[in-house]
Design an enzyme around this catalytic site. Structure first.
Site, PDB file in Angstrom:
ATOM      1  N   GLY A  19     -14.727   9.090  -9.094  1.00 52.93           N
ATOM      2  CA  GLY A  19     -14.842   7.660  -9.415  1.00 52.93           C
ATOM      3  C   GLY A  19     -13.669   7.010  -9.275  1.00 52.93           C
ATOM      4  CB  ALA A  20     -11.303   5.328 -10.344  1.00 51.92           C
ATOM      5  CG  HIS A  22      -8.741   4.789  -3.876  1.00 49.85           C
ATOM      6  ND1 HIS A  22      -8.665   5.297  -3.029  1.00 49.85           N
ATOM      7  CD2 HIS A  22      -8.505   5.598  -4.907  1.00 49.85           C
ATOM      8  CE1 HIS A  22      -8.604   6.501  -2.885  1.00 49.85           C
ATOM      9  NE2 HIS A  22      -8.366   6.940  -4.319  1.00 49.85           N
ATOM     10  NE  ARG A  23      -6.823   0.161   2.482  1.00 49.18           N
ATOM     11  CZ  ARG A  23      -5.890   0.210   2.984  1.00 49.18           C
ATOM     12  NH1 ARG A  23      -4.613  -0.285   2.423  1.00 49.18           N
ATOM     13  NH2 ARG A  23      -5.854   0.705   4.324  1.00 49.18           N
ATOM     14  N   GLY A  24      -9.125   4.626   0.003  1.00 51.05           N
ATOM     15  CA  GLY A  24      -9.093   6.179   0.616  1.00 51.05           C
ATOM     16  C   GLY A  24     -10.603   6.567   0.650  1.00 51.05           C
ATOM     17  CG  HIS A  25     -12.613   7.400  -3.163  1.00 43.47           C
ATOM     18  ND1 HIS A  25     -11.859   6.737  -4.121  1.00 43.47           N
ATOM     19  CD2 HIS A  25     -12.431   8.618  -3.431  1.00 43.47           C
ATOM     20  CE1 HIS A  25     -11.215   7.653  -5.132  1.00 43.47           C
ATOM     21  NE2 HIS A  25     -11.720   8.819  -4.672  1.00 43.47           N
ATOM     22  N   GLY A 142     -10.915  14.447   1.452  1.00 47.97           N
ATOM     23  CA  GLY A 142      -9.536  13.921   1.871  1.00 47.97           C
ATOM     24  C   GLY A 142      -8.411  14.781   2.122  1.00 47.97           C
ATOM     25  CB  VAL A 171      -6.600   6.048   3.247  1.00 49.06           C
ATOM     26  CG1 VAL A 171      -6.579   4.684   3.198  1.00 49.06           C
ATOM     27  CG2 VAL A 171      -7.622   6.760   4.182  1.00 49.06           C
ATOM     28  CB  SER A 180      -3.767   8.035  -5.908  1.00 50.66           C
ATOM     29  OG  SER A 180      -4.232   8.874  -7.012  1.00 50.66           O
TER      30      SER A 180
END
Length: 505
Positions: A19-20, A22-25, A142, A171, A180
């Protein structure tokens, strides 16, 4: 989950997260639509803050949780569904009533494994459980958490789990900090301070490319002078995660620091040249077809070494040179001009001494003599030298008979692509028919192929054989697309996206 999974008609690509988002996910989710050329996939994102991977003094209770925002980002990024199971759903009866998986000690003796004992045991235990519940075809992870990715690939391989693992490049935010969930802990001033982590790693990578040794103590000192508390900075083998001191094709320079109370990890890869792929195998195994497509898919230069030997064979025939006479053959190698270049159709144009021989070298006459010509030491010496000059900077895939053993013995990936003589005879018949040549009986073709194998494998100079560190790929019963996808999977185990990004992704 059981009901949702039962109604999925397409393959499922699984993106496990805590969760939380961000762009990386978001990039992990979006990247699914760029995988391969097969049918579209359903993308499932899980949100599960795994209690097993947190130590007693770590931030499990304070870890950021915002399911509504996670749902919004996942949907916007193209996820088909988001699953947020409870601990009881993942571990009915409690985690203590379930088996635990222990990561081999050598894979967690360094980097985060050394400073967070038990962390990766908790990771693999939960991921194995999630895989059992979701049953995806593809697991998307990732590369930012590189040690975790390596460990999970070992888990999948050693347990024979029926899932492919795709790694996605780290990312970064616009300022260079790796995305992160814990970045949100940083105050504005702390974030500026934290930028020294990626900046100094990037500088070390540039200096390494220039031939300068990485100064681990110097990096630690520099970060500490900037107010960062260094947990570790290590240079390790990128795949077995063991410390490195001498040079190697690919190694990982990784660090973990604390900026205030926030723990940050980052890494870079050190490599002396771009990657090389060597694909060897017997005649008629489909090497040229799949290697050309594989090279295009990954943006690698395609080096068709077999075409080079065919071109020299064609030249002997044009000069009425006895292909069995090495002295006579050597005379036509003087001032040899051999060119391989992409054509507008996507195929490769072959020229020798100014002549376009792209089609002519595929004739039965050339095919019947190429093994004889290729067996001469003078021919192999001349062409091997040309091939090695072409590969000095890397960034290519070459196919032939002795690429992994003689031409590029230090290739990052070596594959021995083969098929049964019967299957190769069938393919050869189709190829001859498509090119407008007479098609012999299949039994005759199979006999010719077996004789070609015998000649190639018993010649004194650079015989056909599988390199000790090559992966054998038997293509009987596989489509061209399936072979290409398998090659890409093998490549990605050895070459991260961060080192060589997939073309167009």
């Amino acid at each position: 989950m059981h009901q949702w999974r039962k109604h999925q008609q397409s393959s499922v690509h699984f993106v496990p997260t805590m969760g939380a988002l961000h762009r990386g996910h978001g990039q992990l989710i979006k990247s699914v639509h760029g995988f391969g050329r097969l049918q579209p996939a359903a993308v499932l994102v899980s949100v599960f803050v795994n209690p097993l991977q947190f130590g007693p003094a770590e931030d499990f209770d304070s870890y950021p949780r915002d399911l509504e925002a996670d749902c919004e980002l996942a949907s916007r990024s193209g996820a088909s569904a988001l699953w947020a199971p409870s601990v009881d759903q993942v571990f009915p009866g409690g985690a203590s009533s379930h088996f635990r998986i222990q990561v081999p000690s050598h894979l967690q003796a360094h980097l985060c494994g050394a400073s967070r004992p038990g962390h990766f045991d908790g990771v693999v235990t939960v991921v194995a459980r999630l895989l059992a519940l979701v049953r995806p075809e593809v697991l998307v992870l990732g590369e930012k958490d590189w040690q975790q990715l390596v460990i999970l690939r070992h888990l999948v391989a050693q347990l024979g789990l029926p899932v492919r693992v795709h790694g996605i490049a780290t990312v970064r935010d616009d300022d260079g900090l790796a995305c992160s969930s814990r970045n949100r802990y940083l105050m504005t001033q702390q974030r500026q301070q934290a930028l020294a982590l990626p900046q100094l790693l990037a500088r070390a990578a540039r200096e390494s490319q220039d031939g300068r040794a990485v100064d681990l103590a110097g990096l630690r000192c520099a970060w500490e002078q900037l107010g960062l508390e260094v947990e570790y900075v290590e240079k390790v083998d990128a795949f077995n995660l063991q410390p490195l001191h001498a040079g190697r094709k690919l190694c990982l320079l990784a660090a973990a620091v604390r900026c205030g109370e926030t723990r940050l990890i980052d890494h870079t890869f050190l490599m002396s040249r771009q990657p090389i792929v060597a694909i060897d195998g017997p005649a008629g195994a489909g090497k040229s077809t799949v290697t050309r497509a594989f090279a295009e898919r990954l943006g690698l230069l395609y080096l068709d070494t077999g075409a080079m030997y065919r071109a020299v064979t064609w030249l002997t025939q044009q000069h009425d040179v006895d292909p069995h006479d090495p002295v006579a053959v050597k005379t036509i190698l003087e001032n040899l001009e051999l060119e391989l270049e992409p054509s507008q159709s996507g195929a490769q144009t072959v020229r020798i001494n100014g002549h376009d021989v792209t089609e002519a070298i595929r004739s039965p006459e050339v095919t019947s003599s190429v093994s004889v010509v290729a067996a001469h030491g003078c021919v192999r010496k001349a062409l091997t030298a040309q091939q090695q000059r072409m590969g000095v900077r890397g960034g290519l895939v070459a196919e032939g008979r002795d690429i992994g053993t003689a031409v590029f013995p230090d290739a990052e990936l070596k594959v021995f692509l083969t098929a049964s003589p019967a299957e190769r005879a069938r393919r050869r018949a189709l190829d001859l028919d498509n090119r407008g040549f007479p098609v012999p009986d299949l039994a005759e073709l199979e006999t010719q192929i077996e004789e070609r194998d015998r000649m190639d494998s018993t010649r004194e100079v650079a015989p056909l054989r599988q390199a000790e560190d090559a992966t054998e790929l038997i293509s009987d019963g596989m489509t061209i697309e399936e072979v290409i996808e398998t090659l890409i999977d093998l490549f990605r185990v050895q070459v991260p996206e961060e080192v060589w990004p997939t073309a167009g992704r």
